[in-house]
Motif scaffolding. Structure first.
Motif, PDB file in Angstrom:
ATOM      1  N   TYR A 128       0.660  -0.973   0.222  1.00 30.92           N
ATOM      2  CA  TYR A 128      -0.258  -0.103   0.372  1.00 30.92           C
ATOM      3  C   TYR A 128       0.565   1.189  -0.086  1.00 30.92           C
ATOM      4  N   SER A 129       1.951   1.046  -0.051  1.00 35.78           N
ATOM      5  CA  SER A 129       3.072   2.652   0.032  1.00 35.78           C
ATOM      6  C   SER A 129       3.188   3.038  -1.262  1.00 35.78           C
ATOM      7  N   ALA A 130       2.946   4.333  -0.913  1.00 35.06           N
ATOM      8  CA  ALA A 130       2.932   5.260  -2.567  1.00 35.06           C
ATOM      9  C   ALA A 130       4.053   5.039  -3.947  1.00 35.06           C
ATOM     10  N   ASP A 131       5.137   4.343  -3.060  1.00 29.54           N
ATOM     11  CA  ASP A 131       5.726   3.541  -4.431  1.00 29.54           C
ATOM     12  C   ASP A 131       5.816   2.206  -5.270  1.00 29.54           C
TER      13      ASP A 131
ATOM     14  N   PHE B 111      -0.665   7.171   6.364  1.00 31.08           N
ATOM     15  CA  PHE B 111      -0.418   7.698   4.459  1.00 31.08           C
ATOM     16  C   PHE B 111       0.924   8.188   4.015  1.00 31.08           C
ATOM     17  N   THR B 112       0.887   9.294   5.255  1.00 26.43           N
ATOM     18  CA  THR B 112       2.229  10.151   5.152  1.00 26.43           C
ATOM     19  C   THR B 112       3.187   9.798   5.519  1.00 26.43           C
ATOM     20  N   LYS B 113       3.204   9.309   7.203  1.00 21.51           N
ATOM     21  CA  LYS B 113       4.651   8.987   8.207  1.00 21.51           C
ATOM     22  C   LYS B 113       4.937   7.594   7.462  1.00 21.51           C
ATOM     23  N   THR B 114       4.191   6.583   7.370  1.00 18.30           N
ATOM     24  CA  THR B 114       4.100   5.236   7.080  1.00 18.30           C
ATOM     25  C   THR B 114       4.086   5.170   6.014  1.00 18.30           C
ATOM     26  N   TYR B 115       2.787   5.305   4.557  1.00 18.64           N
ATOM     27  CA  TYR B 115       3.607   4.572   3.664  1.00 18.64           C
ATOM     28  C   TYR B 115       3.601   5.788   2.328  1.00 18.64           C
TER      29      TYR B 115
END
Length: 733
Positions: free
Chosen positions: A635-638, A656-660
């Motif tokens: 589920y990460s942005a990359d 989503f900002t800190k982990t993903y």
């Protein structure tokens, strides 16, 4: 049976059959089509206590052919069935065939003739395996080593991965032939052939013919390999084998163990996450102790692996002490006195490329084996050959390389570069004060694609090209139509060499007339009914803003009639139709409520890679729930490579900002569309929502993302028992 008692039969083929009514006749048919003389072939069908019509089919087949023997026995498992067949076999050689597989016609004649020619040298002859499913067919990885007909010395490093782990092999039928371990659920094939091969450490390979092996998610491998069921038996299996060799273990044994770890780590089947902390720590120590028995040379020649995974395995060894040295001549990694790696460059991989309002946006990662053993590097941008800025770096989810466990250290980045006065962009990486050049690559949803040699793309007033020789990006302002067309043609020539089918789609897409209006496509998962994309589509459909909107589905007409009014139906598109494929490539926005590719993409990745420079859409993810699971490898942005993601809670914004690794501007804080349908006028009720996450080892999953349950495994699991105990506890009343 003793070799002195052979009849005129050349080869006996043993087929264990348990509830195999759908496949056993086809398996036998493939044997009856063999080019070997019918009298030289014996077919032994072992009915292993089947409860369907398998026994009747076997006896019917035997009644029609004099060379078919049927053995009926109580159910004892595949090892037991094969042993029964071995006891009855009259052939000089024994071959094996599973009841849902087949052999190509020339296989047995070619293999037995090769065996006759090399009888004293070897005890096993293998031949090609062709794995297949409903969509494709491919060779087994061992054929990267076994690439020609001949005898291979397994004591040599270059042959160690000639792994005979399946039954596509023929053995001598003599008094030295071992039997299959009947208590093993898995590994019974591998142990059988290991026992034979470690005697002479030689194997024959005949390139003619093939064993066609059907891949199925419901097979024993698919349902029993999870460490929840198999860790103790599996680790014990390897510990017992290595214990038989207190000195240096044979290279073939080392390679066999490493091969299993390699493919299992890709499928997240190595580590027993369900263990309690102390048990888990001990389990890791047992794995590391086995890895200690594997030579570094074996690790670095593994065909299933990668440079990063190899170093992860070396670093697992208790005796490993890897150090990193950086100096002008390059990056070196040493394990004591042993040199493991020397590199001059660092890889920079662009995952996503966009141009918006004259700004080039790049999402990517820098990659080097050294990053796991040195301080955090720095990445610098150079515009027009002058240093522009240092790029902030974060740990990338690509560090979960080929695994759901962190096996490497990659550093991710997001870069925005104004293009107005920029003619070239290059990058350098500094490690411990030393600068290193980069090798630039493009992958996945980047507008270029290195594998297919798509080295340029144009958007609006700009043409961006990769100068491979200098590993930098060249920017052209307001290129002429001729320059754009020449760029497209060069990309197409690169694609044609590697991907002819993709080239054909490029050409068709180029000549197809594009709609003058922007197109948006909405996707849910077929079979779930209306989800977020459905409600978003109904909402957006009412807008009169000149955008063409289409809901894409593969649901049946009855379902569509229940979901849509007549005025909507002209905007319903059948998934994977020719119309859908062209619309997908020309879309401006794709809105999906399930992010797995088969739910919204009508092409395989290989096809899309062939026209990545021609795709312009933004991908918006309307995830179908609040994400609580920790799954950075998915589920990460990359990993998702979504342009925007809709979130419903402050918790999601934070995670989503800190982990993903999402940028704040990528998150749309509007809430999921279906939440607008929740009835809020009624008074709330005192209820507890209990929603345990599902367990991978208790479900089946097919390639088209359809899930089923493993009922017996579920009912026997601690997951079910503890859930049932909680739900029936007196405290819940």
């Amino acid at each position: 049976m003793s070799s002195s008692n052979h009849s005129s039969v050349t080869v006996s083929v043993i087929i264990p059959a348990y509830n195999s009514e759908r496949g056993v006749a086809k398996a036998v048919e493939s044997l009856q089509k063999q080019t070997i003389d019918e009298n030289a072939l014996e077919i032994i069908l072992v009915n292993d206590g089947s409860t369907d019509s398998t026994a009747a089919i076997c006896h019917e087949l035997a009644g029609k052919a004099s060379n078919i023997v049927v053995i009926d026995k109580e159910n004892g498992g595949v090892g037991s069935a094969r042993n029964a067949g071995i006891e009855a076999a009259r052939g000089k050689y024994i071959a094996f065939l599973d009841s849902d597989d087949t052999l190509l016609p020339e296989t047995l004649k070619a293999v037995t003739e090769f065996f006759d020619a090399h009888y004293d040298e070897i005890d096993v002859v293998s031949y090609p395996m062709r794995l297949y499913d409903a969509k494709r067919e491919w060779p087994h990885v061992r054929e990267q080593v076994l690439d020609h007909t001949g005898v291979f010395d397994l004591a040599k490093l270059q042959n160690a991965f000639a792994l005979i782990t399946n039954v596509n092999a023929v053995v001598k039928n003599n008094d030295e032939l071992p039997r299959f371990r009947e208590d093993l659920i898995v590994h019974e094939d591998e142990l059988f052939f290991l026992t034979i091969l470690l005697r002479k450490q030689r194997v024959g390979f005949c390139k003619a013919g093939a064993y066609r092996y059907q891949q199925s998610p419901d097979s024993t491998i698919g349902t029993k390999m999870h460490p929840y069921f198999q860790f103790e038996d599996n680790i014990g299996f390897w510990e017992e084998l290595f214990a038989a060799h207190p000195g240096k273990a044979p290279l073939y044994l080392q390679a066999s163990f490493l091969n299993e770890i390699n493919w299992k780590i890709e499928q997240d089947l190595v580590f027993p996450y369900h263990y309690r902390p102390e048990e888990y720590k001990h389990a890791l120590e047992r794995i590391a102790a086995l890895m200690e028995r594997v030579d570094d040379d074996v690790i670095f020649t593994a065909p299933r692996s990668s440079e990063f995974l190899n170093h992860f395995f070396v670093s697992m060894k208790p005796s490993s002490h890897i150090t990193c040295t950086t100096e002008e001549r390059g990056i070196t990694l040493n394990d004591g006195d042993r040199l493991l790696l020397c590199r001059r460059n660092v890889i920079i991989e662009f995952l996503r490329t966009r141009i918006e309002k004259g700004v080039l946006k790049l999402k990517g990662a820098i990659e080097s084996v050294a990053f796991s053993h040195c301080q955090k590097p720095t990445l610098n941008i150079h515009a027009n050959r002058e240093e522009l800025a240092e790029v902030p770096l974060r740990l990338s989810s690509l560090s979960y390389h080929m695994s759901h466990t962190r096996t490497a250290t990659f550093w991710g980045f997001d870069i925005e570069i104004p293009l107005e006065r920029c003619s070239s962009i290059s990058f350098s990486v500094s490690i411990d004060g030393c600068d290193f050049p980069t090798i630039v690559r493009f992958s996945k949803r980047a507008s270029c694609n290195s594998e297919n040699r798509i080295d340029s793309f144009s958007r609006g007033d700009y043409l961006v090209s990769l100068d491979r020789g200098k590993n930098r990006l060249e920017i052209r302002h307001k290129p002429s139509l001729f320059v754009k067309e020449a760029s497209w043609l060069r990309n197409s020539i690169g694609v044609a060499k590697n991907n002819p089918k993709g080239f054909a789609v490029r050409a068709a897409l180029k000549v197809r007339r594009k709609s003058s209006q922007p197109t948006w496509l909405y996707y849910d998962r077929t079979g779930v009914g209306g989800d977020n994309a459905y409600y978003q589509f109904l909402h957006d459909f009412e807008k009169k803003d000149g955008i063409l909107r289409f809901y894409v589905t593969d649901d049946n007409m009855e379902t569509i009639d229940s979901m849509f009014e007549e005025r909507h139906k002209g905007s319903i598109v059948r998934f994977s139709s020719a119309k859908h494929k062209f619309m997908h490539l020309q879309a401006e926005r794709i809105i999906a409520s399930y992010i797995e590719h088969p739910n919204w993409r009508p092409f395989k990745q290989k096809a899309l890679d062939a026209f990545s420079d021609m795709i312009h859409y933004d991908l918006i993810y309307l995830q179908h729930g609040v994400l609580h699971a920790h799954m950075p490898w998915k589920y990460s942005a990359d990993r998702l490579l979504t342009d925007y993601e809709v979130v419903s809670t402050p918790y999601e914004t934070e995670v989503f900002t800190k982990t993903y690794g999402f940028l704040p501007q990528q998150l749309l804080k509007s809430g999921m569309p279906r939440y607008d349908r929740i009835e809020t006028s009624q008074p709330s009720k005192r209820k507890i929502l209990f929603a345990p996450s599902w367990r991978k080892y208790l479900v089946t999953e097919s390639s088209d993302l359809k899930f089923g349950r493993r009922l017996q495994a579920l009912l026997a699991s601690s997951f079910w028992k503890e859930t049932e105990a909680f739900l029936s506890s007196p405290q819940l009343g």
